[in-house]
Design a protein around this motif. Structure first.
Motif, PDB file in Angstrom:
ATOM      1  N   GLY A   1       9.013   8.742   6.130  1.00 26.04           N
ATOM      2  CA  GLY A   1       7.677   8.181   6.273  1.00 26.04           C
ATOM      3  C   GLY A   1       7.680   6.816   6.939  1.00 26.04           C
ATOM      4  N   GLN A   2       6.657   6.569   7.740  1.00 24.48           N
ATOM      5  CA  GLN A   2       6.514   5.261   8.401  1.00 24.48           C
ATOM      6  C   GLN A   2       5.918   4.259   7.410  1.00 24.48           C
ATOM      7  OE1 GLN A   2       7.410   4.053  11.467  1.00 24.48           O
ATOM      8  NE2 GLN A   2       6.661   2.104  10.699  1.00 24.48           N
ATOM      9  N   PRO A   3       6.650   3.184   7.085  1.00 25.22           N
ATOM     10  CA  PRO A   3       6.130   2.230   6.096  1.00 25.22           C
ATOM     11  C   PRO A   3       5.167   1.218   6.730  1.00 25.22           C
ATOM     12  CG  PRO A   3       8.339   1.595   6.759  1.00 25.22           C
ATOM     13  CD  PRO A   3       8.029   2.860   7.511  1.00 25.22           C
ATOM     14  N   TYR A   4       4.093   0.940   6.015  1.00 26.73           N
ATOM     15  CA  TYR A   4       3.141  -0.110   6.388  1.00 26.73           C
ATOM     16  C   TYR A   4       2.868  -0.947   5.143  1.00 26.73           C
ATOM     17  CZ  TYR A   4       2.144   2.866  10.444  1.00 26.73           C
ATOM     18  OH  TYR A   4       2.246   3.623  11.589  1.00 26.73           O
ATOM     19  N   GLU A   5       2.926  -2.256   5.297  1.00 25.82           N
ATOM     20  CA  GLU A   5       2.686  -3.133   4.158  1.00 25.82           C
ATOM     21  C   GLU A   5       1.205  -3.112   3.784  1.00 25.82           C
ATOM     22  OE1 GLU A   5       3.752  -7.629   2.548  1.00 25.82           O
ATOM     23  OE2 GLU A   5       4.439  -6.951   4.521  1.00 25.82           O
ATOM     24  N   VAL A   6       0.947  -3.005   2.491  1.00 24.24           N
ATOM     25  CA  VAL A   6      -0.424  -3.049   1.986  1.00 24.24           C
ATOM     26  C   VAL A   6      -0.901  -4.494   1.968  1.00 24.24           C
ATOM     27  CG1 VAL A   6      -1.876  -2.658  -0.044  1.00 24.24           C
ATOM     28  CG2 VAL A   6      -0.162  -0.956   0.605  1.00 24.24           C
ATOM     29  N   ARG A   7      -2.103  -4.722   2.492  1.00 23.27           N
ATOM     30  CA  ARG A   7      -2.714  -6.051   2.474  1.00 23.27           C
ATOM     31  C   ARG A   7      -4.084  -5.945   1.836  1.00 23.27           C
ATOM     32  NH1 ARG A   7      -0.927  -6.345   8.390  1.00 23.27           N
ATOM     33  NH2 ARG A   7      -3.065  -5.691   8.853  1.00 23.27           N
ATOM     34  N   PRO A   8      -4.394  -6.794   0.823  1.00 29.80           N
ATOM     35  CA  PRO A   8      -5.740  -6.745   0.246  1.00 29.80           C
ATOM     36  C   PRO A   8      -6.794  -6.993   1.314  1.00 29.80           C
ATOM     37  CG  PRO A   8      -4.559  -8.721  -0.457  1.00 29.80           C
ATOM     38  CD  PRO A   8      -3.565  -7.848   0.217  1.00 29.80           C
ATOM     39  N   TYR A   9      -7.922  -6.321   1.157  1.00 32.61           N
ATOM     40  CA  TYR A   9      -9.055  -6.347   2.091  1.00 32.61           C
ATOM     41  C   TYR A   9      -8.798  -5.506   3.346  1.00 32.61           C
ATOM     42  CZ  TYR A   9     -11.132 -10.024  -0.758  1.00 32.61           C
ATOM     43  OH  TYR A   9     -11.668 -10.753  -1.800  1.00 32.61           O
ATOM     44  N   ASP A  10      -7.674  -4.816   3.402  1.00 28.72           N
ATOM     45  CA  ASP A  10      -7.413  -3.862   4.475  1.00 28.72           C
ATOM     46  C   ASP A  10      -7.697  -2.455   3.974  1.00 28.72           C
ATOM     47  OD1 ASP A  10      -6.668  -5.610   6.431  1.00 28.72           O
ATOM     48  OD2 ASP A  10      -4.642  -4.813   6.687  1.00 28.72           O
ATOM     49  N   GLY A  11      -7.654  -1.519   4.910  1.00 27.99           N
ATOM     50  CA  GLY A  11      -7.786  -0.124   4.551  1.00 27.99           C
ATOM     51  C   GLY A  11      -7.328   0.762   5.690  1.00 27.99           C
ATOM     52  N   TRP A  12      -7.450   2.065   5.473  1.00 23.33           N
ATOM     53  CA  TRP A  12      -7.045   3.063   6.463  1.00 23.33           C
ATOM     54  C   TRP A  12      -8.048   4.203   6.435  1.00 23.33           C
ATOM     55  CZ3 TRP A  12      -2.556   2.662   9.453  1.00 23.33           C
ATOM     56  CH2 TRP A  12      -1.645   1.663   9.075  1.00 23.33           C
ATOM     57  N   ILE A  13      -8.094   4.947   7.530  1.00 21.79           N
ATOM     58  CA  ILE A  13      -8.732   6.248   7.517  1.00 21.79           C
ATOM     59  C   ILE A  13      -7.642   7.275   7.757  1.00 21.79           C
ATOM     60  CG2 ILE A  13      -9.387   6.187   9.970  1.00 21.79           C
ATOM     61  CD1 ILE A  13     -12.015   7.699   8.931  1.00 21.79           C
ATOM     62  N   ILE A  14      -7.612   8.314   6.933  1.00 21.17           N
ATOM     63  CA  ILE A  14      -6.566   9.333   6.974  1.00 21.17           C
ATOM     64  C   ILE A  14      -7.219  10.675   7.301  1.00 21.17           C
ATOM     65  CG2 ILE A  14      -4.733  10.505   5.707  1.00 21.17           C
ATOM     66  CD1 ILE A  14      -4.134   7.568   6.240  1.00 21.17           C
ATOM     67  N   HIS A  15      -6.866  11.217   8.444  1.00 18.84           N
ATOM     68  CA  HIS A  15      -7.457  12.471   8.906  1.00 18.84           C
ATOM     69  C   HIS A  15      -6.690  13.673   8.354  1.00 18.84           C
ATOM     70  CE1 HIS A  15     -10.462  10.998  11.853  1.00 18.84           C
ATOM     71  NE2 HIS A  15      -9.670   9.933  11.893  1.00 18.84           N
ATOM     72  N   PRO A  16      -7.357  14.827   8.292  1.00 21.14           N
ATOM     73  CA  PRO A  16      -6.673  16.041   7.827  1.00 21.14           C
ATOM     74  C   PRO A  16      -5.407  16.307   8.634  1.00 21.14           C
ATOM     75  CG  PRO A  16      -9.038  16.427   8.021  1.00 21.14           C
ATOM     76  CD  PRO A  16      -8.771  15.073   8.621  1.00 21.14           C
ATOM     77  N   GLY A  17      -4.384  16.782   7.943  1.00 17.85           N
ATOM     78  CA  GLY A  17      -3.139  17.126   8.593  1.00 17.85           C
ATOM     79  C   GLY A  17      -2.123  16.014   8.657  1.00 17.85           C
ATOM     80  N   CYS A  18      -2.489  14.805   8.201  1.00 17.29           N
ATOM     81  CA  CYS A  18      -1.570  13.670   8.259  1.00 17.29           C
ATOM     82  C   CYS A  18      -0.675  13.650   7.020  1.00 17.29           C
ATOM     83  CB  CYS A  18      -2.358  12.366   8.341  1.00 17.29           C
ATOM     84  SG  CYS A  18      -1.322  10.886   8.360  1.00 17.29           S
ATOM     85  N   LEU A  19       0.631  13.641   7.225  1.00 17.25           N
ATOM     86  CA  LEU A  19       1.570  13.442   6.124  1.00 17.25           C
ATOM     87  C   LEU A  19       1.428  12.006   5.623  1.00 17.25           C
ATOM     88  CD1 LEU A  19       4.651  15.213   7.686  1.00 17.25           C
ATOM     89  CD2 LEU A  19       3.595  15.868   5.511  1.00 17.25           C
ATOM     90  N   HIS A  20       1.268  11.812   4.301  1.00  9.72           N
ATOM     91  CA  HIS A  20       1.076  10.459   3.797  1.00  9.72           C
ATOM     92  C   HIS A  20       1.435  10.358   2.323  1.00  9.72           C
ATOM     93  CE1 HIS A  20      -2.698  12.558   2.983  1.00  9.72           C
ATOM     94  NE2 HIS A  20      -3.055  11.618   2.127  1.00  9.72           N
ATOM     95  N   ALA A  21       1.883   9.156   1.953  1.00  6.38           N
ATOM     96  CA  ALA A  21       2.220   8.824   0.563  1.00  6.38           C
ATOM     97  C   ALA A  21       1.649   7.439   0.280  1.00  6.38           C
ATOM     98  CB  ALA A  21       3.726   8.849   0.341  1.00  6.38           C
ATOM     99  N   PRO A  22       0.387   7.367  -0.191  1.00 12.05           N
ATOM    100  CA  PRO A  22      -0.260   6.064  -0.413  1.00 12.05           C
ATOM    101  C   PRO A  22       0.531   5.202  -1.393  1.00 12.05           C
ATOM    102  CG  PRO A  22      -1.878   7.838  -0.460  1.00 12.05           C
ATOM    103  CD  PRO A  22      -0.524   8.485  -0.452  1.00 12.05           C
ATOM    104  N   GLY A  23       0.633   3.912  -1.058  1.00  9.91           N
ATOM    105  CA  GLY A  23       1.474   3.004  -1.816  1.00  9.91           C
ATOM    106  C   GLY A  23       0.906   2.576  -3.148  1.00  9.91           C
ATOM    107  N   PRO A  24       1.748   1.944  -3.991  1.00 11.88           N
ATOM    108  CA  PRO A  24       1.392   1.600  -5.365  1.00 11.88           C
ATOM    109  C   PRO A  24       0.524   0.353  -5.473  1.00 11.88           C
ATOM    110  CG  PRO A  24       3.650   0.952  -4.932  1.00 11.88           C
ATOM    111  CD  PRO A  24       3.182   1.671  -3.712  1.00 11.88           C
ATOM    112  N   TRP A  25      -0.679   0.464  -4.948  1.00  8.64           N
ATOM    113  CA  TRP A  25      -1.696  -0.585  -5.053  1.00  8.64           C
ATOM    114  C   TRP A  25      -2.990   0.100  -5.472  1.00  8.64           C
ATOM    115  CZ3 TRP A  25      -1.025  -5.834  -3.271  1.00  8.64           C
ATOM    116  CH2 TRP A  25      -2.174  -6.619  -3.366  1.00  8.64           C
ATOM    117  N   PRO A  26      -3.655  -0.359  -6.532  1.00 11.66           N
ATOM    118  CA  PRO A  26      -4.940   0.254  -6.890  1.00 11.66           C
ATOM    119  C   PRO A  26      -5.858   0.327  -5.671  1.00 11.66           C
ATOM    120  CG  PRO A  26      -4.241  -1.254  -8.586  1.00 11.66           C
ATOM    121  CD  PRO A  26      -3.276  -1.439  -7.442  1.00 11.66           C
TER     122      PRO A  26
END
Length: 400
Positions: free
Chosen positions: A208-233
């Motif tokens: 998996g490609q790692p991306y650092e979680v930053r508060p006040y950021d976000g992502w949009i995840i489209h169908p078919g994308c492999l993903h493992a959301p990180g341990p941040w509420p």
């Protein structure tokens, strides 16, 4: 009581100036742990698990959707409205009885909003490295599997990472990463091999490609994308469905028994697909997952819409979804004008009032989650000394 739902809702709406509050709709999952925010959920131990062996790691906000779990529970995920007569009613029943009054013409565009409590005790993955708090298991959303075929569309979802350095959380998780898509130079054969290691190693997480979680950021995840959301509420907004195929088992854990491992892969990974190659062909969008411009296209930072001595208003969801954060300073107030569309809100931090009714961040003791119906304004007042009142509000999603 069914026949009286319209009159009971009308009485509550009249008393509460167009606002309805809901009880927390807590959802258990078997595939990831949390940070003990929603409930004791940081370890898969009997004291924290329900009768199914699940941990309470999700809260669904003003939800019309039922959770899809391997071991289902009646009405899990569906919200219950608190009415002034003291008898709760399922939001699905209220919508069936009074859909136009509660949702206007937006019932078919009502999103599923979740608070995900992600984390747990740090573990060392099978491929080595520093200990990490576990993410959600690697997975993909591509629709339900019917007669061996993926029936799309899959689930479109978006994330917002709220700040944690404020009450009642007061946490500093340190460096947190999400794994979204795959690293450069990862091949389809690499993913096939990792799928074959389901429950036996953490091979998929290494891809998996790692991306650092930053508060006040976000992502949009489209169908078919492999993903493992990180341990941040995480506040997640999505179309109202609960489809998934797991691509890996819990980070840092092994399923020792080969037969149990194969059954778990069949039930949680394949879910009706034939094998690993079928998984890769039918439910993984390879071009999306391997896109070298993934971050540029899909990472989204909150932006300020207005600010003043009262606080500030930010946009936190974009494109198909729309949501805002209100950060109201102590002693200040903010008025949300009446809208032709309904919206749902969650108090993330602080305490105060909404249309004169007390609200607060502690969902166990306060009115914390609410629906503002079409044509009604919402007046927030921050009564907490020294603390901001932080509210997140989400609108119906856009089609087309």
């Amino acid at each position: 009581m069914q026949n009286s739902i319209p009159s009971r809702l009308a009485a509550t709406l009249e008393s509460q100036r167009g606002v309805l509050f809901a009880e927390p709709a807590l959802v258990g999952r078997e595939n990831y742990s949390g940070r003990d925010i929603l409930a004791p959920n940081s370890q898969f131990i009997p004291e924290f698990q329900d009768e199914r062996g699940y941990l309470t790691v999700e809260r669904w906000i003003m939800s019309l959707s039922a959770a899809v779990n391997r071991l289902p529970r009646a009405h899990e995920g569906i919200s219950r409205l608190r009415l002034t007569d003291g008898e709760p009613v399922l939001l699905t029943e209220a919508a069936a009885a009074c859909g136009e009054r509660l949702f206007g013409g937006c019932l078919d565009r009502w999103p599923l909003v979740k608070l995900l409590d992600i984390g747990g005790a740090p573990v060392v993955p099978s491929y080595g490295g520093a200990p990490e708090a576990p993410p959600i298991t690697f997975h993909v959303h591509s629709g339900e599997i019917v007669n061996g075929r993926a029936q799309g569309p899959g689930k479109l979802e978006a994330y917002f990472f709220p700040p944690l350095d404020l009450p009642p959380y007061n946490q500093d998780p340190g460096r947190v990463i999400s794994r979204l898509g795959v690293r450069p130079r990862v091949t389809r054969e690499d993913v096939l091999a990792a799928l074959g290691e389901f429950g036996n190693s953490d091979a998929m997480y290494a891809l998996g490609q790692p991306y650092e979680v930053r508060p006040y950021d976000g992502w949009i995840i489209h169908p078919g994308c492999l993903h493992a959301p990180g341990p941040w509420p995480t506040i997640e907004v999505q179309v109202p469905q609960d489809d998934y195929n797991l691509a890996a088992w819990r980070f840092g854990e092994r399923v020792a028994d080969p037969a149990a491992r194969r059954e778990l892969w069949r039930a949680m990974g394949l879910r009706g697909l034939a094998d690993e190659r079928d998984f890769l062909a039918q439910v993984v969008d390879w071009e999306l997952s391997a896109d070298p411009e993934f971050e540029k296209k899909y990472r989204q930072a909150a932006r300020t819409l207005e600010s003043g001595s009262w606080g500030r208003r930010l946009q936190i969801f974009f494109e198909m979804f729309y949501g805002e954060a209100l950060e109201i300073e102590p002693g200040a107030e903010y008025r949300c004008p009446a809208s032709p569309e309904p919206w749902t809100g969650l108090v993330w931090s602080g305490a105060g009032s909404l249309n004169g009714m007390p609200v607060g961040a502690d969902y166990r003791r306060s009115n914390n989650e609410f629906l503002v119906t079409p044509g009604h304004e919402a007046l927030f007042h921050n009564s907490a000394a020294g603390e901001r009142l932080v509210v997140y509000r989400i609108f119906p999603y856009r089609i087309g």
